[in-house]
Design an enzyme around this catalytic site. Structure first.
Site, PDB file in Angstrom:
ATOM      1  N   ASP A 128      -8.142 -14.037 -65.268  1.00  0.00           N
ATOM      2  CA  ASP A 128      -7.736 -15.250 -64.564  1.00  0.00           C
ATOM      3  C   ASP A 128      -7.147 -16.263 -65.540  1.00  0.00           C
ATOM      4  OD1 ASP A 128      -8.692 -14.078 -62.370  1.00  0.00           O
ATOM      5  OD2 ASP A 128     -10.345 -15.475 -62.009  1.00  0.00           O
ATOM      6  N   LEU A 155       3.206  -0.972 -28.701  1.00  0.00           N
ATOM      7  CA  LEU A 155       2.939   0.466 -28.693  1.00  0.00           C
ATOM      8  C   LEU A 155       2.149   0.852 -27.457  1.00  0.00           C
ATOM      9  CD1 LEU A 155       1.777   0.956 -32.395  1.00  0.00           C
ATOM     10  CD2 LEU A 155       3.840   1.927 -31.375  1.00  0.00           C
ATOM     11  N   GLU A 178      -0.972   6.732 -39.560  1.00  0.00           N
ATOM     12  CA  GLU A 178      -1.405   5.670 -40.476  1.00  0.00           C
ATOM     13  C   GLU A 178      -2.315   4.706 -39.728  1.00  0.00           C
ATOM     14  OE1 GLU A 178       2.615   4.693 -41.330  1.00  0.00           O
ATOM     15  OE2 GLU A 178       2.689   3.037 -39.931  1.00  0.00           O
ATOM     16  N   LYS A 208      -3.914   1.601 -37.862  1.00  0.00           N
ATOM     17  CA  LYS A 208      -3.382   0.458 -37.116  1.00  0.00           C
ATOM     18  C   LYS A 208      -4.183  -0.749 -37.579  1.00  0.00           C
ATOM     19  CE  LYS A 208      -1.937  -0.878 -32.511  1.00  0.00           C
ATOM     20  NZ  LYS A 208      -2.457  -2.243 -32.421  1.00  0.00           N
ATOM     21  N   ASP A 214      -5.530  -4.388 -38.068  1.00  0.00           N
ATOM     22  CA  ASP A 214      -5.764  -5.468 -37.121  1.00  0.00           C
ATOM     23  C   ASP A 214      -5.480  -6.801 -37.792  1.00  0.00           C
ATOM     24  OD1 ASP A 214      -6.354  -6.424 -34.692  1.00  0.00           O
ATOM     25  OD2 ASP A 214      -8.522  -6.131 -34.818  1.00  0.00           O
ATOM     26  N   ARG A 218       5.790 -12.277 -34.780  1.00  0.00           N
ATOM     27  CA  ARG A 218       6.357 -11.421 -33.752  1.00  0.00           C
ATOM     28  C   ARG A 218       6.812 -12.245 -32.549  1.00  0.00           C
ATOM     29  NH1 ARG A 218       4.006  -8.545 -29.422  1.00  0.00           N
ATOM     30  NH2 ARG A 218       5.123  -6.619 -28.940  1.00  0.00           N
ATOM     31  N   TYR A 225       4.692  -1.511 -42.628  1.00  0.00           N
ATOM     32  CA  TYR A 225       4.679  -0.208 -41.955  1.00  0.00           C
ATOM     33  C   TYR A 225       6.040   0.212 -41.447  1.00  0.00           C
ATOM     34  CZ  TYR A 225       3.976  -3.410 -38.022  1.00  0.00           C
ATOM     35  OH  TYR A 225       4.082  -4.430 -37.144  1.00  0.00           O
ATOM     36  N   LYS A 248       3.625   8.230 -35.500  1.00  0.00           N
ATOM     37  CA  LYS A 248       5.068   8.089 -35.327  1.00  0.00           C
ATOM     38  C   LYS A 248       5.749   9.423 -35.563  1.00  0.00           C
ATOM     39  CE  LYS A 248       4.658   3.438 -37.081  1.00  0.00           C
ATOM     40  NZ  LYS A 248       4.663   2.585 -38.266  1.00  0.00           N
ATOM     41  N   LYS A 283      -6.408   4.466 -29.926  1.00  0.00           N
ATOM     42  CA  LYS A 283      -7.310   3.321 -30.060  1.00  0.00           C
ATOM     43  C   LYS A 283      -8.754   3.779 -30.236  1.00  0.00           C
ATOM     44  CE  LYS A 283      -6.229  -0.642 -29.554  1.00  0.00           C
ATOM     45  NZ  LYS A 283      -5.511  -1.497 -28.641  1.00  0.00           N
ATOM     46  N   CYS A 310     -42.006 -24.767 -39.670  1.00  0.00           N
ATOM     47  CA  CYS A 310     -41.793 -23.350 -39.992  1.00  0.00           C
ATOM     48  C   CYS A 310     -42.638 -22.481 -39.069  1.00  0.00           C
ATOM     49  CB  CYS A 310     -42.166 -23.084 -41.448  1.00  0.00           C
ATOM     50  SG  CYS A 310     -42.142 -21.333 -41.864  1.00  0.00           S
ATOM     51  N   CYS A 366     -45.571 -20.835 -41.259  1.00  0.00           N
ATOM     52  CA  CYS A 366     -46.639 -21.563 -41.951  1.00  0.00           C
ATOM     53  C   CYS A 366     -46.849 -22.984 -41.430  1.00  0.00           C
ATOM     54  CB  CYS A 366     -46.387 -21.592 -43.456  1.00  0.00           C
ATOM     55  SG  CYS A 366     -44.985 -22.627 -43.915  1.00  0.00           S
ATOM     56  N   CYS A 405     -37.610 -23.883 -44.887  1.00  0.00           N
ATOM     57  CA  CYS A 405     -39.039 -24.149 -45.000  1.00  0.00           C
ATOM     58  C   CYS A 405     -39.280 -24.445 -46.477  1.00  0.00           C
ATOM     59  CB  CYS A 405     -39.862 -22.928 -44.579  1.00  0.00           C
ATOM     60  SG  CYS A 405     -41.579 -23.032 -45.115  1.00  0.00           S
ATOM     61  N   CYS A 414     -45.159 -20.120 -48.467  1.00  0.00           N
ATOM     62  CA  CYS A 414     -45.044 -19.664 -47.081  1.00  0.00           C
ATOM     63  C   CYS A 414     -45.142 -18.137 -47.024  1.00  0.00           C
ATOM     64  CB  CYS A 414     -43.702 -20.134 -46.511  1.00  0.00           C
ATOM     65  SG  CYS A 414     -43.290 -19.418 -44.916  1.00  0.00           S
TER      66      CYS A 414
HETATM   67  S1  IVH Z   1       4.548   0.263 -35.734  1.00  0.00           S
HETATM   68  C1  IVH Z   1       7.690   0.668 -32.888  1.00  0.00           C
HETATM   69  N1  IVH Z   1       2.549   0.631 -37.411  1.00  0.00           N
HETATM   70  O1  IVH Z   1       0.445  -2.956 -33.731  1.00  0.00           O
HETATM   71  C2  IVH Z   1       6.477   0.577 -33.658  1.00  0.00           C
HETATM   72  N2  IVH Z   1       2.421  -1.167 -35.868  1.00  0.00           N
HETATM   73  O2  IVH Z   1       0.909  -2.572 -30.760  1.00  0.00           O
HETATM   74  C3  IVH Z   1       5.900  -0.777 -33.650  1.00  0.00           C
HETATM   75  N3  IVH Z   1       0.399  -2.514 -36.077  1.00  0.00           N
HETATM   76  O3  IVH Z   1       2.766  -5.446 -33.158  1.00  0.00           O
HETATM   77  C4  IVH Z   1       4.866  -1.042 -34.618  1.00  0.00           C
HETATM   78  N4  IVH Z   1      -0.498  -1.398 -37.751  1.00  0.00           N
HETATM   79  O4  IVH Z   1       1.649  -5.508 -35.404  1.00  0.00           O
HETATM   80  C5  IVH Z   1       3.042  -0.113 -36.396  1.00  0.00           C
HETATM   81  N5  IVH Z   1       0.841   1.052 -38.956  1.00  0.00           N
HETATM   82  C6  IVH Z   1       1.357   0.304 -37.954  1.00  0.00           C
HETATM   83  C7  IVH Z   1       0.669  -0.803 -37.430  1.00  0.00           C
HETATM   84  C8  IVH Z   1       1.247  -1.514 -36.376  1.00  0.00           C
HETATM   85  C9  IVH Z   1      -0.634  -2.417 -36.914  1.00  0.00           C
HETATM   86  C10 IVH Z   1       0.555  -3.532 -35.007  1.00  0.00           C
HETATM   87  C11 IVH Z   1       1.885  -4.202 -35.023  1.00  0.00           C
HETATM   88  C12 IVH Z   1       2.420  -4.177 -33.616  1.00  0.00           C
HETATM   89  C13 IVH Z   1       1.283  -3.658 -32.829  1.00  0.00           C
HETATM   90  C14 IVH Z   1       1.814  -2.731 -31.782  1.00  0.00           C
END
Ligand code: IVH
Length: 695
Positions: A34, A84, A114, A116, A118, A137, A229, A294, A318, A412, A415, A430, A435
């Site tokens: 750092d 998606l 890959e 997904k 969050d 987006r 991605y 994909k 999912k 508490c 005690c 406490c 205690c």
């Molecule tokens: S591809 C046409 N790849 O999921 C393909 N999306 O429901 C569009 N997301 O808004 C997205 N990880 O923000 C893709 N490895 C990944 C992802 C991903 C997360 C999110 C993305 C998108 C949403 C689609």
């Protein structure tokens, strides 16, 4: 310096800082300390202050954020950002793949799977390799201009690397997900809780809340990261012909693509990936809510096409839900070993993603008040990985009038001592050090595997010792009346003898374990090790002033004060004296001669790559204790380069400069070794580790 020289220095500094950011945030392999990083930044900032004409938007100094913007401008996406379709099981996945293949004229398809992630979808546009603007987006067609916010994120390159063996598109739009690591999220929330602020619900909310700040200085202070991605759009050069190549391209120009993307030649392989990710889900350091699949070939993607606003060539598997509703039977209080009163919801058992949940953390009274959580409420509960489940929200429409607001107890529950909440603190305590509830937790911690590791002394038995009055503090474990223990119901002679042996064995644990076992507030294994390494004995540590504790790398002010406060407390000193009288070792051998050796003094070390037995800060700390200095970059003055796994360009530079390269084993020997084991001026002929020449 002349103008040219200044420009060159500025360029060098920017390059070094960019590289450090890349190594830290993208590769996860920091190369600078750092302090070194700060020094480079300071120099650059000073040069830019004197020469404002040299400031440019892609300078790392521009990542710090700026005062509030009025609002967000809108940015039109060159191509819509799609959503998606979802599949929830293997059958639906197969149906999706069959449909895609049909639209591709019956072609055999290959896929990329890959995680997904969050977080929050963003699109970043680079013009001639320089970050130009970025957007959320939004509605898919246009989003908010969050360029200044994105600039503060260190894993986002402000300038791209040249394309190996190719050309950079004049305009490149990259798409990805801004997210927060789970550990960073926990730390952020802990900090907010300590200041009595409003907690973020989950890493996704924390990322979204942090990114969409009008005051980008706030964004800059938040631990945000980016995974990319895909490529959304290019001008001047065609994007790669497959998704896989696109990910490779993105990695090469300096991004962190979604980790562990896998090429799959069949639906079976895709499904295996889905199951693998699902099983690993809890262990990932980021939140993922599914797997994105994909079709790899971009030409086939176009043939397969789109329905409404979803591609037919991609889908998301999912994961099963992590939330469920339940009813709070009662709200109880658990008194921790530091005396903190932890409120806990006892729930009607509920199955969340295959695990039966019966309890949820409620954190503190402000959180309870903010969410207005009451006993008998119907609530949404969330379970994520290993962290204890928590109440997301109350379903107020389900109230029937029997719910009673909750108040923290004024005394508490264990005690009866009046509880106390300090100004500016979220937790109520406490204050009674004797205690029994605190003592029980203290003993559980003291005997646990990472502390004194007293095998055979489980929580139930420890509680019995406390409840029967056999022990009044952890030191009493060493003076137990073993006949009395053996006479305890269901224990017997053999178990008592085993336990006695385990207690005896624990007397000889290394100092770090003892420090951890004492249960000092904020001190965990890592800090305990740092303290043990630095001070070598409890005697020295107990008398250390705050500034000395604070001077240990990696120990902050709050922690240092907590350590000093602990040892100033007479009761704690008494327990330590008892432990010592009982024969518990309170010093590490190698320090017993004095204040540590300095057998590596005058040597300069540089570390690179991943070490397996030490973290980077630990290695640095131990080198410094041995008198060595540690630097971030290899120069002619470097005595040794320590190369861990996946060592990068530093090893090349060391070879060029004929700086000896040693491996981790050699490093450990040097750290432990006496003066004469330290080789002096070894000629590294071919860059091979010189471990062999060490005795
Ligand atoms: S591809 C046409 N790849 O999921 C393909 N999306 O429901 C569009 N997301 O808004 C997205 N990880 O923000 C893709 N490895 C990944 C992802 C991903 C997360 C999110 C993305 C998108 C949403 C689609």
């Amino acid at each position: 310096m002349g103008d040219d020289a200044i420009q060159r220095r500025v360029d060098d500094l920017r390059e070094e800082i960019d590289r450090a950011n890349y190594e830290y945030y993208v590769l996860d392999q920091p190369s600078l300390t750092d302090a070194e990083y700060d020094a480079l930044m300071r120099e650059l900032r000073e040069l830019e202050a004197v020469h404002p004409e040299l400031v440019s938007p892609e300078s790392p100094t521009q990542r710090v954020g700026a005062a509030p913007q009025a609002g967000f401008a809108e940015i039109q996406h060159p191509r819509p950002m799609l959503s998606l379709s979802n599949v929830y099981n293997e059958e639906e996945l197969r149906a999706w793949a069959q449909r895609a293949s049909r639209f591709a004229g019956g072609s055999e398809l290959t896929f990329v799977a890959e995680p997904k992630i969050d977080g929050l979808a963003v699109a970043l546009t680079y013009v001639d390799g320089v970050f130009d603007h970025g957007a959320t987006r939004g509605d898919g067609f246009k989003g908010d201009d969050i360029t200044q916010n994105l600039r503060t994120i260190r894993s986002i390159p402000l300038r791209l690397n040249p394309v190996p063996g190719g050309m950079m598109p004049r305009v490149l739009e990259v798409r990805g997900e801004v997210y927060m690591r789970k550990a960073d999220f926990e730390r952020l929330n802990a900090g907010i809780a300590a200041n009595g602020g409003k907690l973020f619900m989950n890493p996704r909310n924390a990322a979204a809340g942090s990114l969409r700040q009008k005051d980008t200085r706030i964004t800059a202070s938040r631990p945000l990261r980016l995974f990319v991605y895909g490529i959304g759009y290019t001008e001047g050069e065609e994007a790669p012909g497959s998704h896989w190549e696109a990910l490779e391209f993105l990695r090469a120009v300096g991004f962190a693509p979604s980790p562990d993307a896998t090429r799959c030649d069949s639906v079976e392989e895709v499904w295996a990936e889905c199951e693998r990710w699902q099983a690993q889900r809890a262990d990932l350091d980021f939140e993922a809510d599914g797997v994105v699949i994909k079709v790899n070939d971009v030409r086939l993607q176009e043939e397969i096409g789109y329905v409404a606003r979803e591609p037919r060539w991609a889908t998301a598997y999912k994961f099963p839900p992590t939330q469920a509703t339940s009813v709070i039977k009662e709200i109880t209080i658990n008194v921790s070993r530091t005396g903190a009163l932890n409120p806990l919801a006892v729930l009607e058992p509920v199955n969340i993603g295959g695990v039966i949940v019966q309890r949820a953390a409620l954190f503190n009274e402000d959180e309870i008040a903010r969410k207005d959580i009451r006993a008998r409420d119907t609530v949404v509960v969330e379970r994520r990985g290993d962290v204890i489940p928590y109440v997301v929200k109350v379903l107020e429409e389900r109230r029937d009038g029997s719910q009673t607001p909750f108040a923290m107890p004024a005394t508490c529950p264990a005690c009866g001592t009046p509880t106390h909440r300090a100004d500016g603190e979220a937790m109520r305590y406490c204050p009674n050090a004797a205690c029994p509830a605190q003592l029980r937790e203290k003993v559980h911690h003291f005997v646990s595997r990472n502390a004194m590791d007293i095998v055979g002394l489980g929580e139930k038995l420890a509680d019995r010792f406390v409840d029967l009055g056999l022990i009044h503090d952890v030191a009493d474990l060493y003076t137990l009346d073993w006949d009395q223990v053996a006479a305890l119901e269901r224990l017997g002679d053999q178990s008592a003898a085993n336990l006695r042996a385990a207690v005896e064995a624990s007397k000889d644990r290394p100092l770090a374990r003892l420090i951890n076992a004492l249960g000092i507030r904020h001190v965990g294994e890592r800090t305990a090790r740092l303290l043990a390494d630095r001070f070598g004995s409890l005697d020295v540590l107990m008398e250390a002033p705050v500034k000395d504790v604070n001077a240990v790398g990696g120990i902050g002010g709050v922690l240092a004060e907590s350590v000093v406060d602990f040892f100033q407390e007479p009761r704690n000193r008494e327990v330590i004296a008892k432990l010592r009288r009982a024969g518990v070792r309170t010093a590490d051998d190698r320090h017993s001669s004095g204040n540590g050796s300095s057998h590596l003094s005058g040597k300069t070390f540089v570390l690179t790559g991943r070490l397996s037995s030490l973290t980077r800060p630990q290695a640095e700390e131990r080198l410094r204790q041995a008198g060595a200095s540690v630097s971030g970059s290899v120069s002619k003055r470097t005595s040794f380069l320590v190369a861990g796994e996946e060592a990068g360009s530093k090893a090349d530079r060391a070879r060029d400069l004929k700086v000896p390269i040693i491996d981790e084993v050699a490093l450990l020997r040097m750290l432990e070794g006496a003066e004469d084991t330290v080789p002096d001026g070894i000629e590294a002929t071919d860059g091979a580790p010189v471990e062999a020449v060490l005795p």
